[in-house]
Scaffold this active site. Structure first.
Site, PDB file in Angstrom:
ATOM      1  N   ASP A   1      -6.623  -1.074   9.360  1.00 36.85           N
ATOM      2  CA  ASP A   1      -6.431  -1.474   7.972  1.00 36.85           C
ATOM      3  C   ASP A   1      -5.237  -0.677   7.434  1.00 36.85           C
ATOM      4  O   ASP A   1      -4.711   0.219   8.104  1.00 36.85           O
ATOM      5  CB  ASP A   1      -7.697  -1.245   7.132  1.00 36.85           C
TER       6      ASP A   1
HETATM    7  C1  NOJ Z   1      -6.330  -3.284   2.670  1.00 42.42           C
HETATM    8  C2  NOJ Z   1      -7.558  -4.118   2.733  1.00 42.42           C
HETATM    9  O1  NOJ Z   1      -8.685  -3.327   2.983  1.00 42.42           O
HETATM   10  C3  NOJ Z   1      -7.498  -5.210   3.779  1.00 42.42           C
HETATM   11  O2  NOJ Z   1      -8.627  -6.015   3.660  1.00 42.42           O
HETATM   12  C4  NOJ Z   1      -6.231  -5.987   3.642  1.00 42.42           C
HETATM   13  O3  NOJ Z   1      -6.201  -7.044   4.558  1.00 42.42           O
HETATM   14  C5  NOJ Z   1      -5.072  -5.045   3.844  1.00 42.42           C
HETATM   15  N1  NOJ Z   1      -5.113  -4.025   2.806  1.00 42.42           N
HETATM   16  C6  NOJ Z   1      -3.721  -5.736   3.819  1.00 42.42           C
HETATM   17  O4  NOJ Z   1      -3.366  -6.083   2.550  1.00 42.42           O
END
Ligand code: NOJ
Length: 746
Positions: A280
């Site tokens: 993530d």
């Molecule tokens: C953080 C989030 O937790 C995740 O779900 C998301 O896909 C990513 N950022 C990318 O934006």
């Protein structure tokens, strides 16, 4: 440059000479992956593992792409820029490896569908699949070939803002809906230019963040991981979900991004997954804040050694991996494996053969897309209450007062995780009512409050005045979109601002009061439900929420949504979910509640069971709950046999009758309880559901086939088995009601 282009062509010759269609055969792809890998320097390999977000524009990134230091970009959505970046990668980098363009396309790209929690409320996987297909068609037209969805974190805590992005509390429902989204995004073949690689996230346990506080720790034992949190992910992997994303939480002290048990042992080892695993956002570097790694080098080491293929934005790989390989802290074999997973996906997506997007496509907000979004919104709305047949509005309602901060909230109606949908395209309830029913009913609009958190009560008198002049009152309350989603946890789930005061004042007018709630989570609305004659829960219904609600209010459509998550009476009840284990002292539901406890009552006089003195035991609304304008009767539950072998299949049938005054659709639900296990088992588990449309007065025999194998669980011996014994079975309209029988597995 010419010489360089020629050498690139020669290098690619072995790949380009494959049989048609290019690279669609799996064997073919594997040899193309290996041949390309063989040409790559260590630095180019590490470059593939690097994902960046060009917030500062493409210029600053061009050099990195040209030098082969970037494998994927996220958040580039202008198709001209997407092609420009791709051209640098394909035509100007040494090996011409295309970039993987990604974006959070969560519940629609331009045409916004209900938030995922609302989509789960449809209990209609085909519709959910269709919605994801629409999103993929629109996003791929801008060159986006990878989305970070579905989010299939089991979410049992509505304080957690990200519950909005989830399919709710249930492993089975989340598995079915997650698979539907994967199918919709990816289409029939990843090689199709409209296919968008899906991403099962967040692996794993994120929904159990302590206290519903985002990014927080979880403490989920392995057995519970396997019985509750893994199933949607395993189902997604088996359905061919192209990628997985790790979660932000640490579980029992180990951040997911550094957790080789979940990534290597389970995902790769047990589920044979050959897709791409991405961190993530910055979650590799965040292992330093967790106190799990002392610096970036250790973060990169632990990530790659745990089984991560690509790092999202934090750059610990690109800055450290070359040195770490030299120091033998990370093996080149591990890097090769990661790069294989990345290249394999790029080949599967056909990016080597077809890297660019056609910038002339006109697919956004296509009429068919809007129609699908309306259908999804219609089916996502849950009728929680309808006293004295307040709904649908009949022609007796000549004047309707439309009140409330969400009645004309084009932006908020789209919900969380909307980067690309435009409010100018959103049709609000107010606008839809005027356009679609303005010739039948006079509409007086008086918002009462400016927005959901508005505490100024000055407008309430005007709203009451409007109500007094109307035959019925529609109040649209809830949450602005900013109140749910990532990093938007709440400790109090009452309606924000002066909304409760507004509703109480409207209720006092004595006019029929219909409350529509638009929110990203279940809210504690017991008081407002009591004060209203009818309540529709619409979550954030998206672009077409207005027309969908208008048709529901006037009976052109009949509600069929069901709660995908338990609605608590009070925050203090959380976590509250239907599939809980029993205690040794289950609630009798006859307990004395706080107002009735005599003064100086004896310590044991309340019965010593598991309940709250103030909230009791039951929630406000159970999982699977939702009414219709019509009513349904369940009858004649039959099992083909009630003695089964472990390899048998349970054949279940019952009669469902539409006993009311409207045609309608019922979501029938099948629940099972394993009465005695080697570990304590949930009091009920959803094992199947179907949407059954019935004409007024019609009866249908409904059947379910349940392979006994699906009763397996991870038991005391850490084996996934069906334990023979007696089971309870229910079919019914929600998790708290239904016809019951028993069967035995020998
Ligand atoms: C953080 C989030 O937790 C995740 O779900 C998301 O896909 C990513 N950022 C990318 O934006």
């Amino acid at each position: 440059m010419k010489i360089k282009r020629l050498s690139v062509y020669l290098l690619l010759l072995p790949f380009l000479s494959c049989a048609e269609p290019q690279g669609t055969q799996e064997g073919d792809i594997e040899s193309r992956v290996n041949a390309l890998l063989g040409q790559m320097t260590l630095q180019e390999k590490i470059g593939q593992m690097n994902q960046l977000s060009p917030f500062g524009g493409l210029e600053e990134m061009a050099g990195l792409i040209r030098e082969g230091n970037v494998g994927s970009l996220l958040n580039l959505t202008d198709p001209e820029l997407v092609n420009k970046a791709q051209r640098i990668a394909v035509e100007e980098s040494r090996l011409g490896i295309p970039l993987l363009m990604s974006r959070d396309v969560i519940h629609g790209y331009k045409t916004i569908f209900p938030i995922p929690l609302g989509q789960a409320a449809t209990f209609n996987p085909q519709l959910v699949e269709d919605g994801a297909r629409v999103a993929a068609v629109e996003a791929s037209a801008d060159g986006i070939r990878w989305t970070f969805a579905p989010m299939i974190d089991i979410s049992r805590d509505p304080r957690w803002g990200r519950i909005a992005e989830s399919c709710g509390e249930d492993p089975y429902l989340s598995s079915v809906m997650g698979v539907a989204m994967v199918k919709g995004f990816q289409g029939d073949s990843l090689n199709n230019p409209t296919a968008v690689a899906a991403c099962a996230k967040h692996f794993v346990g994120y929904g159990a963040s302590e206290g519903g506080r985002d990014y927080n720790s979880t403490f989920i034992p392995e057995r519970q991981l396997r019985n509750v949190y893994f199933p949607p992910f395993e189902a997604a992997a088996k359905a061919g979900c192209a990628t997985f994303m790790t979660s932000f939480n640490d579980n029992d002290g180990i951040p997911s991004t550094g957790n080789s048990f979940i990534l290597k042992d389970v995902l790769r080892g047990e589920w044979n997954y050959d897709g791409l695993v991405v961190t993530d956002w910055a979650s590799s570097a965040e292992m330093i804040s967790h106190g799990f790694c002392k610096d970036e080098k250790e973060a990169a080491t632990k990530s790659v050694n745990a089984g991560i293929d690509m790092e999202m934005v934090s750059g610990t790989f690109i800055r450290n991996l070359e040195e770490l390989v030299k120091e033998k802290k990370v093996s080149e074999a591990a890097i090769d494996e990661a790069v294989r997973n990345i290249l394999r996906l790029k080949f599967r997506l056909g990016l080597f053969d077809n890297p660019y997007t056609d910038t002339d496509q006109q697919v956004k907000y296509a009429p068919t897309h809007l129609a699908k979004a309306k259908e999804a919104a219609e089916q996502s709305v849950i009728l929680l209450k309808n006293d004295r047949e307040t709904l649908p509005f009949t022609d007796k309602i000549r004047t309707l007062a439309v009140i409330g901060p969400l009645a004309d909230a084009a932006h908020d109606q789209m919900g969380t995780w909307v980067f690309d949908g435009e409010k100018a395209h959103t049709q609000t309830v107010l606008v839809a009512l005027k356009e679609m029913y303005g010739d039948k009913v006079r509409i007086i609009y008086e918002p009462g409050l400016g927005y959901s958190r508005d505490k100024h009560t000055a407008g309430i008198a005007k709203a009451v005045n409007a109500a007094m002049r109307a035959d019925a009152v529609l109040v649209c309350a809830g949450e602005e979109s900013i109140l749910s989603g990532e990093a938007h946890s709440l400790a109090d789930l009452h309606l924000q601002g002066a909304q409760s005061e507004l509703i109480a004042a409207l209720a006092k007018t004595g006019k029929p009061l219909v409350t529509v709630v638009m929110a990203g989570r279940p809210l504690t609305i017991g008081q407002e439900v009591e004060q209203s004659d009818a309540v529709l829960y619409a979550f954030h219904p998206g672009t077409m929420g207005g027309p969908a609600l208008a048709d529901l209010l006037f009976g052109k459509a009949v509600p069929s949504g069901k709660t995908p998550v338990t609605f608590p009476k009070m925050v203090g009840q959380i976590p509250v979910y239907y599939a809980h284990n029993n205690t040794g002292r289950p609630a009798s539901r006859q307990e004395t509640l706080i107002d009735d406890i005599p003064q100086e009552a004896g310590q044991t006089s309340l019965g010593c069971t598991s309940f709250y003195m103030d909230a009791g035991f039951d929630p406000l609304f159970p999982f699977g709950y939702g009414l219709s304008y019509t009513t349904f009767g369940y009858d004649n539950l039959q099992l083909a046999t009630n003695q089964l072998a472990v390899n048998g299949t349970l054949e279940i049938s019952f009669d469902l009758t539409n006993t009311g005054k409207y045609d309608g659709t019922e979501v029938v639900q099948l629940y099972v309880q394993d009465k005695v296990g080697s570990i304590t088992r949930p009091v009920k588990e959803l094992k199947g559901f179907r949407r059954i449309p019935l004409k007024q007065g019609e009866t249908k025999t409904v059947s379910f086939s349940l392979p006994v194998e699906e009763l397996a669980f991870w038991n005391i011996d850490r084996q996934r088995v069906v334990e023979p014994g007696e089971f309870n079975l229910w079919v019914g309209p929600n998790s708290a009601e239904g016809l019951q029988t028993t069967f035995t597995v020998k």
